[in-house]
Motif scaffolding. Structure first.
Motif, mmCIF file in Angstrom:
data_model
loop_
_atom_site.group_PDB
_atom_site.id
_atom_site.type_symbol
_atom_site.label_atom_id
_atom_site.label_comp_id
_atom_site.label_asym_id
_atom_site.label_seq_id
_atom_site.Cartn_x
_atom_site.Cartn_y
_atom_site.Cartn_z
ATOM 1 N N ARG A 114 73.398 -62.564 100.944
ATOM 2 C CA ARG A 114 75.092 -63.257 101.320
ATOM 3 C C ARG A 114 74.788 -64.574 101.035
ATOM 4 O O ARG A 114 73.999 -65.300 101.541
ATOM 5 N N THR A 115 75.764 -65.178 100.209
ATOM 6 C CA THR A 115 75.896 -66.678 100.437
ATOM 7 C C THR A 115 76.635 -67.346 101.548
ATOM 8 O O THR A 115 76.524 -68.389 101.751
ATOM 9 N N ASP A 116 77.390 -66.461 102.023
ATOM 10 C CA ASP A 116 78.078 -66.877 103.216
ATOM 11 C C ASP A 116 78.007 -65.881 104.511
ATOM 12 O O ASP A 116 77.957 -64.878 104.115
ATOM 13 N N ILE A 117 77.718 -66.480 105.404
ATOM 14 C CA ILE A 117 77.664 -65.513 106.854
ATOM 15 C C ILE A 117 78.786 -65.759 107.962
ATOM 16 O O ILE A 117 78.451 -65.061 108.981
ATOM 17 N N ASP A 118 79.416 -66.715 107.865
ATOM 18 C CA ASP A 118 80.618 -66.930 108.651
ATOM 19 C C ASP A 118 82.170 -66.988 108.281
ATOM 20 O O ASP A 118 82.748 -68.110 108.673
ATOM 21 N N LEU A 119 82.511 -66.344 107.582
ATOM 22 C CA LEU A 119 83.796 -66.304 107.038
ATOM 23 C C LEU A 119 84.807 -65.760 107.921
ATOM 24 O O LEU A 119 84.631 -64.877 108.503
ATOM 25 N N PRO A 120 86.004 -66.330 108.144
ATOM 26 C CA PRO A 120 86.829 -66.161 109.152
ATOM 27 C C PRO A 120 87.471 -64.615 108.740
ATOM 28 O O PRO A 120 87.855 -64.342 107.537
ATOM 29 N N GLU A 121 87.635 -63.763 109.651
ATOM 30 C CA GLU A 121 88.244 -62.562 109.761
ATOM 31 C C GLU A 121 89.432 -62.302 111.090
ATOM 32 O O GLU A 121 89.365 -63.256 111.429
ATOM 33 N N ARG A 122 89.828 -61.235 110.992
ATOM 34 C CA ARG A 122 90.939 -60.961 111.831
ATOM 35 C C ARG A 122 90.477 -61.439 113.461
ATOM 36 O O ARG A 122 89.458 -61.135 113.751
ATOM 37 N N GLY A 123 91.394 -62.104 113.794
ATOM 38 C CA GLY A 123 91.239 -62.409 115.532
ATOM 39 C C GLY A 123 90.181 -63.394 115.628
ATOM 40 O O GLY A 123 89.916 -63.315 116.741
ATOM 41 N N GLY A 124 89.673 -64.182 114.681
ATOM 42 C CA GLY A 124 88.606 -65.070 114.917
ATOM 43 C C GLY A 124 87.113 -64.614 114.613
ATOM 44 O O GLY A 124 86.136 -65.159 114.956
ATOM 45 N N ALA A 125 87.096 -63.018 114.530
ATOM 46 C CA ALA A 125 85.698 -62.637 113.817
ATOM 47 C C ALA A 125 85.250 -63.173 112.770
ATOM 48 O O ALA A 125 85.906 -63.970 112.210
ATOM 49 N N VAL A 126 83.931 -63.256 112.504
ATOM 50 C CA VAL A 126 83.496 -63.610 111.449
ATOM 51 C C VAL A 126 82.657 -62.651 110.528
ATOM 52 O O VAL A 126 81.905 -61.784 111.234
ATOM 53 N N VAL A 127 82.362 -62.736 109.263
ATOM 54 C CA VAL A 127 81.923 -61.805 108.378
ATOM 55 C C VAL A 127 81.071 -62.467 107.325
ATOM 56 O O VAL A 127 81.517 -63.740 107.263
#
Length: 319
Positions: A114-127
């Motif tokens: 993966r090039t990114d490991i902290d993309l914002p998701e629902r409710g402040g989770a990261v993916v």
């Protein structure tokens, strides 16, 4: 269908207790030396020790997943691969002796990426996510560059060497597709990037041990007909193991999401596994990192897995 969990190493911790509390009885494990502190599992005693640890903690060691030792020489066709394949065959023999009947393997020389490991998701989770545009700015692998034809040749050789040993020892070899399903990455071609490529791989051997890890999220990323593929490969009895997750995007630009927050009709997919009479293990895969977690093991933190496992159990019960 058998609900399982992926354990990294063999040291009991809170995750083990949580899995027992969720009713999980089947373990899939990566037992590489850097995770266990033991020698590689081409050594019989090492694998036997790990199996005993899982059993004493209430789990059946159903299978192993990933590279259990360095596979780069095999995957890239480098000097020394003959010794490595001999180790691999010993590992299969050990699995057979100990009744561990599944090996989820891949042929990605640079692993899942993966090039990114902290993309914002629902409710402040990261993916995690992948951008081919970003990947193209990154350096070429220290191994240099390799063409698709070279990797295909190496994979064909690998299958010829190991499949008779796997079959003789009752081990199901479950091929995981390339993630991300693009080629090349860091100068090294990736070959298992489409349903047609998987069909080609399956054509290399008619062994009953030659089959698939059906990573639902990767086939979704490929923009393939996932429902149709479940039925196609299921009719052939080639689905040995299932990974369940969801993603949004294209092969060149995608991101993970929660199991209930992507484009996939998950209940339809679970019905498909039942329709093909799939009876093997499945597990939650690549989950968001949730509140209070470190993201040190992105994709595999525990709270997201608690959500994923509960969601999958609900789907299974609804069937």
């Amino acid at each position: 269908m058998i609900l399982s969990f992926l354990f990294f190493g063999n040291t009991p911790d809170e995750k083990w207790q949580l899995c027992r509390q969720m009713g999980i009885e089947h373990a899939i494990a990566k037992l590489a030396p850097e995770l266990t502190g033991d020698i590689a599992i081409d050594n019989y005693e090492s694998l036997a020790r790990s199996k005993a640890i899982f059993e004493s903690n209430g789990f059946k060691l159903t299978g192993v997943e990933g590279d259990q030792f360095d596979m780069s020489r095999i995957k890239l066709g480098l000097d020394g691969r003959q010794g490595d394949i001999e180790r691999y065959c010993r590992m299969l023999e050990n699995m057979g002796k100990l009744g561990i009947g599944l090996l989820c393997y891949n042929f990605m020389a640079t692993g899942w990426y993966r090039t990114d490991i902290d993309l914002p998701e629902r409710g402040g989770a990261v993916v995690s996510g992948f951008s081919m545009k970003k990947a193209k700015t990154e350096p070429v692998s220290s191994h240099g560059t390799f063409s698709e034809s070279q990797i295909w040749e190496n994979y064909h050789w690998f299958i010829e060497q190991i499949m008779p040993v796997a079959e003789a020892n009752g081990v199901k070899m479950a091929l995981h597709p390339d993630d991300p399903p693009i080629s090349p990455l860091h100068g090294i071609s990736r070959i298992l990037t489409s349903a047609d490529a998987i069909r080609k791989a399956l054509s290399f051997s008619d062994s009953s041990s030659h089959g698939l890890t059906f990573c639902q999220g990767t086939y979704t990323t490929m923009n393939e007909d996932v429902f149709g593929l479940i039925h196609e490969f299921g009719r052939q009895k080639k689905i040995f193991f299932v990974h369940i997750r969801d993603v949004r995007g294209t092969p060149e630009d995608f991101r993970e999401t929660f199991h209930d927050n992507g484009p996939t009709d998950m209940f339809k997919m679970m019905k498909a596994y039942r329709e093909i009479e799939f009876e093997g293990p499945l597990r939650s895969d690549h989950v968001p990192t949730m509140a209070g977690e470190s993201n040190d093991h992105f994709g595999y933190e525990m709270k997201g897995n608690l959500f994923g496992i509960g969601y999958i159990k609900g789907l299974m019960d609804a069937l």
